[in-house]
Design a protein around this motif. Structure first.
Motif, PDB file in Angstrom:
ATOM      1  N   TYR A 122      14.375  -7.342   2.426  1.00  0.00           N
ATOM      2  CA  TYR A 122      13.538  -6.611   3.390  1.00  0.00           C
ATOM      3  C   TYR A 122      13.076  -5.250   2.881  1.00  0.00           C
ATOM      4  O   TYR A 122      12.081  -4.722   3.337  1.00  0.00           O
ATOM      5  N   PHE A 123      13.827  -4.683   1.959  1.00  0.00           N
ATOM      6  CA  PHE A 123      13.481  -3.333   1.512  1.00  0.00           C
ATOM      7  C   PHE A 123      12.622  -3.335   0.250  1.00  0.00           C
ATOM      8  O   PHE A 123      12.201  -2.294  -0.204  1.00  0.00           O
ATOM      9  N   ALA A 124      12.410  -4.523  -0.328  1.00  0.00           N
ATOM     10  CA  ALA A 124      11.570  -4.598  -1.525  1.00  0.00           C
ATOM     11  C   ALA A 124      10.115  -4.554  -1.092  1.00  0.00           C
ATOM     12  O   ALA A 124       9.747  -5.107  -0.065  1.00  0.00           O
ATOM     13  N   ARG A 125       9.299  -3.872  -1.849  1.00  0.00           N
ATOM     14  CA  ARG A 125       7.866  -3.780  -1.551  1.00  0.00           C
ATOM     15  C   ARG A 125       7.078  -4.565  -2.576  1.00  0.00           C
ATOM     16  O   ARG A 125       7.414  -4.542  -3.768  1.00  0.00           O
ATOM     17  N   LEU A 126       6.043  -5.265  -2.115  1.00  0.00           N
ATOM     18  CA  LEU A 126       5.218  -6.022  -3.047  1.00  0.00           C
ATOM     19  C   LEU A 126       4.534  -5.061  -4.015  1.00  0.00           C
ATOM     20  O   LEU A 126       3.897  -4.105  -3.599  1.00  0.00           O
ATOM     21  N   ASP A 127       4.710  -5.315  -5.290  1.00  0.00           N
ATOM     22  CA  ASP A 127       4.103  -4.487  -6.319  1.00  0.00           C
ATOM     23  C   ASP A 127       3.198  -5.408  -7.142  1.00  0.00           C
ATOM     24  O   ASP A 127       3.672  -6.194  -7.951  1.00  0.00           O
ATOM     25  N   ASP A 170      -3.238   0.018  -7.596  1.00  0.00           N
ATOM     26  CA  ASP A 170      -4.626  -0.120  -8.051  1.00  0.00           C
ATOM     27  C   ASP A 170      -5.119  -1.558  -7.987  1.00  0.00           C
ATOM     28  O   ASP A 170      -6.256  -1.816  -7.576  1.00  0.00           O
ATOM     29  N   ILE A 171      -4.267  -2.502  -8.402  1.00  0.00           N
ATOM     30  CA  ILE A 171      -4.705  -3.905  -8.439  1.00  0.00           C
ATOM     31  C   ILE A 171      -5.001  -4.404  -7.023  1.00  0.00           C
ATOM     32  O   ILE A 171      -6.033  -5.020  -6.753  1.00  0.00           O
ATOM     33  N   MET A 172      -4.091  -4.077  -6.107  1.00  0.00           N
ATOM     34  CA  MET A 172      -4.272  -4.551  -4.730  1.00  0.00           C
ATOM     35  C   MET A 172      -5.507  -3.895  -4.100  1.00  0.00           C
ATOM     36  O   MET A 172      -6.297  -4.545  -3.404  1.00  0.00           O
ATOM     37  N   SER A 329      -2.231 -13.764   3.068  1.00  0.00           N
ATOM     38  CA  SER A 329      -2.369 -13.612   1.620  1.00  0.00           C
ATOM     39  C   SER A 329      -1.480 -12.504   1.044  1.00  0.00           C
ATOM     40  O   SER A 329      -1.175 -11.515   1.696  1.00  0.00           O
ATOM     41  N   LEU A 330      -1.104 -12.691  -0.222  1.00  0.00           N
ATOM     42  CA  LEU A 330      -0.341 -11.667  -0.937  1.00  0.00           C
ATOM     43  C   LEU A 330      -1.139 -10.377  -1.071  1.00  0.00           C
ATOM     44  O   LEU A 330      -0.594  -9.287  -1.008  1.00  0.00           O
ATOM     45  N   ALA A 341      -0.512 -18.396   4.225  1.00  0.00           N
ATOM     46  CA  ALA A 341      -0.869 -18.648   2.825  1.00  0.00           C
ATOM     47  C   ALA A 341       0.264 -19.437   2.165  1.00  0.00           C
ATOM     48  O   ALA A 341       1.434 -19.242   2.484  1.00  0.00           O
ATOM     49  N   HIS A 342      -0.137 -20.337   1.270  1.00  0.00           N
ATOM     50  CA  HIS A 342       0.834 -21.169   0.552  1.00  0.00           C
ATOM     51  C   HIS A 342       0.600 -21.004  -0.943  1.00  0.00           C
ATOM     52  O   HIS A 342      -0.540 -21.004  -1.379  1.00  0.00           O
ATOM     53  N   TYR A 343       1.681 -20.907  -1.684  1.00  0.00           N
ATOM     54  CA  TYR A 343       1.570 -20.769  -3.140  1.00  0.00           C
ATOM     55  C   TYR A 343       2.574 -21.674  -3.836  1.00  0.00           C
ATOM     56  O   TYR A 343       3.646 -21.960  -3.292  1.00  0.00           O
TER      57      TYR A 343
END
Lengths: 417, 258
Positions: A122-127, A170-172, A329-330, A341-343
């Motif tokens: 829960y504490f991890a952030r999408l990078d 930047d990418i996001m 989406s991611l 979303a499915h991956y």
């Protein structure tokens, strides 16, 4: 600039002083340099995109009373883009009591059983940068973590006193802009949202129970905190111009319940991880000019996966995961209609020799059939020197989920000490 | 004088009576059963090792490892931690082998910040890129249950008189179809073990040297596993070893996370 100077000064003093005083039992870290090239939009020319050089430094010591003290710092400078960062990374103290282990300070909290995508972390952030470079680490945050251990089970509590939102990297940012013409407005609105404040009002809490049953690692968890990116909504505002609307946002409280398991079936490793919950919903308006631009109901996130090493040469590792994101989406968290979303995630690993290895990671979006392919060749020299040559290939059209990511070629050199 | 003669005569007669027993040739199975050594590392205790891998070109890579082991009637437990070099430092490995249960293994990687469950069939795979399998680094050379032993003519190895044993697998559920073992007669410890695959090809050779007595047990402090097919070698030098009882707490996921 002053802040950077202070951190540099701190690192310098620690580097010089600690070995002399004999405080740090361990000093280690990494120096690295990369050359990154990107293909242009027509995928005809290869352009130099960035030349990042970086370092990480770790100081660690064992305490006589049991436990550790840990400090780390990291920084980078991109010679092409002429920008960089320098910051303290982790700073924590751990202790081991009879039945309780604890860690206090700025630390990385990594939960779950799946590989890379963990609904119960829960504490991890999408990078996005880490995702596209195959990284697995999370960003640290200030927290207190304690685990009470019994012979057959344990329970862990985490308290984060100050909520830390996710950064839109930047990418996001680039992907949002390319996939949605309204994205600059959304990003501006996100930037304006204030973090919740007030003593005790911006804290987060998580609990996790663990056991091993019939050879399976089982985890059940609960989280009460905030959504990492603010929820946004369009509100009617007669004073706004040129249209009588404005986008406003809020970091909403959210609760999650999670389950995770890992074990083996025959010669294969398998895992499953799921979380159910969501933010406090915005009130739906009947005004046609008003709408909610973020997920506004409870949802499920889930990952199922497994790996197997085939008896081929040195052993071919094959890993596969199915990822379900009820929150969409991611890379595009906002929109009027958020659909699940499915991956599919795949990883192949093969050691050509003890010094040379090949790895390929594939992320495939089932919704629009776009995705990423990331093959990497690694050669390990003696003395912890590593050279990596990798490609990041993107398939899919520009308006599809992964389409906006530029294809890349990367050559990296690192030295760990 | 008379008493002395009686004593000498008595000893002679006793010796004559016992001679057939001493002279009887030990069978291969008896030698295998009588080995004073069955584990590269002690069955229970701690060890610090230098592990050197050597590729075909002779380029060596050196690792420092700390190992905790415990074995009993109910199974075996092993905890292993890389101390150096920097690129693998902090990587830890826990394996629990309990009788009647499937083996359980966890790998802790510092970059990930948590442990990962791994499949137990890796026991037959290369141990962390070395020429040892996970099973062999555990060091179990007790072959009496899985192999039948035949004794071959004795040989000398580096000036030491050795029994030579030929071990044939009793079933196909083992890694090697045939094993040859040179056992130092004076100490009843193996000095060399050759491992043959089903195609009758010499796959690997294990040599054990520098035996030192550690708490009544002879432990080799220099062990080399050569993969004859790949042309690689792994050298294991024991820098510190004890047979102290290891607390069960070490063999837990809790300890892995520390």
């Amino acid at each position: 600039m002053k802040r950077q100077f202070r951190v540099w000064a701190m690192v310098f003093v620690l580097l010089i002083a600690l070995p002399l005083t004999g405080w740090a039992a361990y000093i280690g870290g990494e120096l690295n340099a990369d050359l990154v090239y990107e293909w242009d939009q027509d995928e005809e020319d290869l352009l130099q995109a960035s030349i990042p050089t970086g370092f990480s430094l770790v100081l660690e010591d064992h305490l006589d009373s049991g436990g550790k003290v840990h400090f780390s710092a990291k920084g980078f400078w991109d010679w092409k883009r002429e920008k960089g960062d320098l910051a303290a990374d982790q700073l924590w103290i751990s202790g081991y009591l009879d039945d309780v282990d604890y860690i206090l300070g700025r630390q990385v909290i990594s939960w779950g059983t799946a590989d890379g995508f963990n609904p119960t972390s829960y504490f991890a952030r999408l990078d996005s940068s880490a995702l596209t470079s195959g990284g697995l680490g999370s960003e640290p945050l200030w927290a207190g973590q304690a685990t009470y251990y019994r012979p057959d089970w344990s329970i862990t509590a985490v308290v984060v006193p100050f909520f830390k939102p996710q950064k839109i990297d930047d990418i996001m940012r680039e992907m949002m802009i390319k996939s949605d013409p309204q994205a600059p407005l959304l990003l501006a609105a996100v930037d304006e949202v204030k973090k919740p404040s007030g003593l005790g009002k911006n804290s987060e809490l998580a609990l996790r129970g663990e056991t091993n049953l019939a050879g399976w690692d089982l985890q059940a968890s609960f989280f009460s905190g905030f959504e990492p990116l603010p929820g946004l909504e369009v509100k009617f505002d007669p004073a706004a111009a040129p249209l009588p609307i404005k986008i406003v946002g809020k970091y909403r409280r959210q609760n999650f319940f999670g389950l995770a398991a890992a074990g083996t079936i025959g010669d294969a490793g398998v895992w499953a991880e799921a979380a159910y919950g969501g933010p406090e919903a915005f009130e739906e308006s009947e005004n046609p000019l008003e709408s909610v631009l973020a997920v506004n109901k409870k949802y499920v996130q889930a990952v199922f996966g497994g790996d197997y090493t085939f008896d081929l040469g040195q052993g071919l590792l094959v890993q596969a995961q199915y990822i379900y994101r009820g929150q969409g989406s991611l890379f595009a968290p906002y929109g009027e209609k958020i659909e699940p979303a499915h991956y599919l995630y795949g990883r192949l690993g093969y050691d050509l020799t003890p010094d040379d290895s090949l790895e390929m990671v594939i992320i495939h979006g089932l919704k629009d059939q776009s995705g990423l392919i990331m093959p990497v060749y690694t050669h390990r020299f003696p003395h912890s020197i590593t050279v990596e040559a990798g490609l990041l290939g993107v398939y899919g059209k520009e308006d599809q989920e992964f389409g906006p990511i530029p294809s890349q070629a990367r050559l990296g050199l690192s030295f760990k000490f | 004088m008379r008493k002395t003669l009686i004593l000498v005569l008595g000893l002679f007669l006793a010796g004559a009576a016992l001679t057939p027993t001493y002279a009887r040739e030990l069978s291969g199975q008896e030698i295998l059963d009588d080995l004073e050594f069955s584990n590269i590392l002690s069955a229970s205790g701690t060890a610090e090792l230098t592990l050197i891998t050597e590729n075909v070109k002779g380029v060596q890579r050196k690792y420092s490892i700390r190992v905790f082991r415990k074995s009993g009637d109910d199974g075996e437990k092993q905890f292993l931690e890389y101390l150096a070099p920097a690129d693998v430092r902090g990587t830890k490995f826990l394996s629990l082998t309990e009788k009647g249960r499937e083996d359980q293994m966890w790998l802790y990687m510092p970059a990930l910040g948590r442990e990962r469950r791994i499949a137990a069939h890796m026991t037959e795979d290369s141990f962390m890129g070395t020429d040892f399998t996970y099973e062999e680094i555990g060091g179990n050379l007790a072959y009496e249950d899985e192999y039948s032993a035949q004794r071959l003519p004795d040989e000398e190895l580096e000036g030491l008189s050795c029994y030579v044993l030929d071990l044939e697998a009793r079933s196909e559920d083992v890694l090697y179809a045939k094993i040859q073992m040179w056992v130092w007669k004076d100490e009843m410890v193996p000095l060399q073990v050759d491992f043959w695959d089903p195609a009758d090809t010499l796959k690997k050779t294990l040599t054990l040297r520098d035996f030192r007595r550690v708490e009544e047990e002879l432990i080799p402090h220099n062990v080399v596993m050569a993969d004859n097919l790949k042309g690689t070698r792994t050298i294991l030098e024991i820098t510190k070893i004890t047979e102290d009882d290891v607390d069960d707490e070490v063999f837990t996921v809790r300890y892995l996370r520390r």
